[in-house]
Design a protein around this motif. Structure first.
Motif, PDB file in Angstrom:
ATOM      1  N   LEU A 164       0.793  -1.102   0.151  1.00 39.82           N
ATOM      2  CA  LEU A 164      -0.168   0.186  -0.099  1.00 39.82           C
ATOM      3  C   LEU A 164       0.711   1.472  -0.164  1.00 39.82           C
ATOM      4  O   LEU A 164       0.173   2.373  -0.658  1.00 39.82           O
ATOM      5  N   LEU A 165       2.040   0.765   0.474  1.00 36.77           N
ATOM      6  CA  LEU A 165       2.770   2.448   0.752  1.00 36.77           C
ATOM      7  C   LEU A 165       3.399   2.499  -0.687  1.00 36.77           C
ATOM      8  O   LEU A 165       3.498   3.340  -0.776  1.00 36.77           O
ATOM      9  N   ALA A 166       4.313   1.420  -1.331  1.00 37.83           N
ATOM     10  CA  ALA A 166       4.619   1.343  -2.468  1.00 37.83           C
ATOM     11  C   ALA A 166       3.540   2.170  -3.352  1.00 37.83           C
ATOM     12  O   ALA A 166       3.687   3.209  -4.185  1.00 37.83           O
ATOM     13  N   LEU A 167       1.852   1.854  -3.785  1.00 38.57           N
ATOM     14  CA  LEU A 167       1.251   2.497  -4.681  1.00 38.57           C
ATOM     15  C   LEU A 167       1.017   4.084  -4.100  1.00 38.57           C
ATOM     16  O   LEU A 167       0.348   4.649  -4.866  1.00 38.57           O
ATOM     17  N   VAL A 168       0.659   4.505  -2.462  1.00 39.48           N
ATOM     18  CA  VAL A 168       0.914   5.883  -2.588  1.00 39.48           C
ATOM     19  C   VAL A 168       1.569   6.458  -3.230  1.00 39.48           C
ATOM     20  O   VAL A 168       2.150   7.482  -4.044  1.00 39.48           O
ATOM     21  N   GLY A 188       8.446   3.703  -6.396  1.00 39.87           N
ATOM     22  CA  GLY A 188       9.573   4.037  -6.949  1.00 39.87           C
ATOM     23  C   GLY A 188       9.804   3.989  -8.083  1.00 39.87           C
ATOM     24  O   GLY A 188      10.115   4.653  -9.895  1.00 39.87           O
ATOM     25  N   ALA A 189      10.011   2.341  -8.275  1.00 39.58           N
ATOM     26  CA  ALA A 189      11.093   1.923  -9.656  1.00 39.58           C
ATOM     27  C   ALA A 189       9.574   2.246 -10.495  1.00 39.58           C
ATOM     28  O   ALA A 189       9.209   1.874 -12.001  1.00 39.58           O
ATOM     29  N   ILE A 190       8.348   1.735 -10.118  1.00 38.74           N
ATOM     30  CA  ILE A 190       6.805   1.725 -11.275  1.00 38.74           C
ATOM     31  C   ILE A 190       6.493   3.135 -11.246  1.00 38.74           C
ATOM     32  O   ILE A 190       5.524   3.245 -12.402  1.00 38.74           O
ATOM     33  N   GLY A 191       6.344   3.608 -10.409  1.00 34.82           N
ATOM     34  CA  GLY A 191       6.349   5.045 -11.267  1.00 34.82           C
ATOM     35  C   GLY A 191       7.063   5.898 -12.256  1.00 34.82           C
ATOM     36  O   GLY A 191       6.338   6.368 -13.469  1.00 34.82           O
ATOM     37  N   ASN A 192       8.022   5.592 -12.436  1.00 34.89           N
ATOM     38  CA  ASN A 192       8.512   5.758 -13.702  1.00 34.89           C
ATOM     39  C   ASN A 192       8.881   4.628 -14.345  1.00 34.89           C
ATOM     40  O   ASN A 192       8.740   5.226 -15.781  1.00 34.89           O
ATOM     41  N   LEU A 193       8.703   3.564 -14.591  1.00 37.33           N
ATOM     42  CA  LEU A 193       8.382   2.516 -15.012  1.00 37.33           C
ATOM     43  C   LEU A 193       6.468   3.014 -15.557  1.00 37.33           C
ATOM     44  O   LEU A 193       6.436   2.906 -17.200  1.00 37.33           O
ATOM     45  N   TRP A 194       5.879   3.550 -15.427  1.00 31.43           N
ATOM     46  CA  TRP A 194       4.630   3.686 -15.963  1.00 31.43           C
ATOM     47  C   TRP A 194       4.190   4.651 -16.346  1.00 31.43           C
ATOM     48  O   TRP A 194       4.158   5.087 -18.161  1.00 31.43           O
ATOM     49  N   ASP A 195       5.664   5.996 -16.825  1.00 34.02           N
ATOM     50  CA  ASP A 195       6.093   7.404 -17.988  1.00 34.02           C
ATOM     51  C   ASP A 195       6.459   6.245 -18.386  1.00 34.02           C
ATOM     52  O   ASP A 195       5.943   6.518 -19.912  1.00 34.02           O
ATOM     53  N   PHE A 250      15.115  15.614 -11.115  1.00 37.78           N
ATOM     54  CA  PHE A 250      14.553  14.629 -10.864  1.00 37.78           C
ATOM     55  C   PHE A 250      12.958  14.260 -10.457  1.00 37.78           C
ATOM     56  O   PHE A 250      12.425  15.427 -10.771  1.00 37.78           O
ATOM     57  N   ASN A 251      12.502  13.863 -10.127  1.00 36.60           N
ATOM     58  CA  ASN A 251      11.006  13.571  -9.928  1.00 36.60           C
ATOM     59  C   ASN A 251      10.966  13.138  -8.135  1.00 36.60           C
ATOM     60  O   ASN A 251      11.778  12.572  -7.847  1.00 36.60           O
ATOM     61  N   LEU A 252      10.304  13.002  -7.383  1.00 33.14           N
ATOM     62  CA  LEU A 252       9.179  12.634  -7.038  1.00 33.14           C
ATOM     63  C   LEU A 252       9.537  10.116  -6.850  1.00 33.14           C
ATOM     64  O   LEU A 252       9.776  10.229  -5.309  1.00 33.14           O
ATOM     65  N   ALA A 253       9.681  10.072  -8.417  1.00 35.61           N
ATOM     66  CA  ALA A 253       9.863   8.734  -7.831  1.00 35.61           C
ATOM     67  C   ALA A 253      11.431   8.471  -7.038  1.00 35.61           C
ATOM     68  O   ALA A 253      11.899   7.539  -6.463  1.00 35.61           O
ATOM     69  N   ASP A 254      11.788   9.327  -8.017  1.00 35.77           N
ATOM     70  CA  ASP A 254      14.079   9.193  -7.806  1.00 35.77           C
ATOM     71  C   ASP A 254      13.607   9.530  -6.461  1.00 35.77           C
ATOM     72  O   ASP A 254      14.868   8.889  -5.616  1.00 35.77           O
ATOM     73  N   SER A 255      13.237  10.074  -5.524  1.00 37.24           N
ATOM     74  CA  SER A 255      13.750  10.608  -4.750  1.00 37.24           C
ATOM     75  C   SER A 255      13.516   9.343  -3.738  1.00 37.24           C
ATOM     76  O   SER A 255      13.673   8.838  -2.239  1.00 37.24           O
ATOM     77  N   ALA A 256      12.038   8.658  -3.565  1.00 37.64           N
ATOM     78  CA  ALA A 256      12.017   7.484  -2.859  1.00 37.64           C
ATOM     79  C   ALA A 256      12.533   6.493  -2.566  1.00 37.64           C
ATOM     80  O   ALA A 256      13.069   5.548  -2.626  1.00 37.64           O
ATOM     81  N   ILE A 257      12.838   5.929  -4.477  1.00 34.03           N
ATOM     82  CA  ILE A 257      14.096   5.123  -4.685  1.00 34.03           C
ATOM     83  C   ILE A 257      15.575   5.880  -3.933  1.00 34.03           C
ATOM     84  O   ILE A 257      16.051   4.416  -3.245  1.00 34.03           O
ATOM     85  N   THR A 258      15.425   7.032  -4.084  1.00 30.76           N
ATOM     86  CA  THR A 258      16.850   7.443  -3.354  1.00 30.76           C
ATOM     87  C   THR A 258      16.742   7.220  -2.001  1.00 30.76           C
ATOM     88  O   THR A 258      17.571   6.590  -0.731  1.00 30.76           O
ATOM     89  N   GLY A 259      15.786   7.680  -1.176  1.00 30.66           N
ATOM     90  CA  GLY A 259      15.240   7.670   0.595  1.00 30.66           C
ATOM     91  C   GLY A 259      15.553   5.700   0.656  1.00 30.66           C
ATOM     92  O   GLY A 259      15.827   5.336   1.836  1.00 30.66           O
TER      93      GLY A 259
END
Length: 165
Positions: free
Chosen positions: A12-16, A105-112, A135-144
């Motif tokens: 669910l967190l990944a979906l958020v 983050g990976a799925i967010g960028n994959l979707w794009d 960068f974007n929020l997905a990149d930030s999530a991946i980095t975090g």
């Protein structure tokens, strides 16, 4: 004991993360003019960019094959992360949090990459004329998530079968 079906809060967190990433990319795409910076602070701009490569625009001018290459990698890594979260031992919250952030983050960028053919970037940080790649929020999530994975590896866990388990 493993998370198993109890891993759903991490999914669910990944979906958020995916939803917030796509929402902010949609706002950026609708409200920013391509490559025209909008100053927010002296060190922070919103600047719309389309990245057809990987991190830091790596291979962005490779001719198109990289879209399919990075899509395949993202699909494989996402499947691995889903399985890893499912198999985690309960109590490994930092590892689970980190994996969920990377997965989202990976799925967010994959979707794009699948839908648009490029990744939407819009966050631009700079100092004294030196610009970090957009960068974007997905990149930030991946980095975090990557930072969390490193921290988790240093914290260590008791060996299997030990009294601390």
């Amino acid at each position: 004991m493993r998370y198993g079906t109890g891993a759903w809060p991490w999914y669910l967190l990944a979906l958020v993360v995916i939803a917030l990433d796509q929402y902010t990319k949609g706002l950026a795409s609708a409200n920013l003019e391509y490559a025209r910076p909008v100053a927010v602070f002296s060190w922070f701009n919103l600047t719309l960019h389309h990245n057809s490569g990987a991190a830091f625009s790596f291979l962005s001018d490779a001719g198109g094959w990289q879209r399919y290459f990075f899509t395949a990698i993202a699909l494989a890594v996402s499947a691995l992360l889903v399985a890893w979260l499912y198999r985690l031992q309960r109590g490994q919250w930092l590892l689970a949090l980190s994996l969920a952030l990377v997965l989202g983050g990976a799925i967010g960028n994959l979707w794009d990459r699948l839908v648009l053919g490029y990744v939407v970037d819009f966050i631009s940080v700079h100092y004294a004329g030196y610009y970090f790649p957009a960068f974007n929020l997905a990149d930030s999530a991946i980095t975090g998530g990557a930072i969390g994975l490193i921290l988790d590896s240093f914290l260590g866990r008791p060996a299997a079968g030990s009294e601390e388990e």
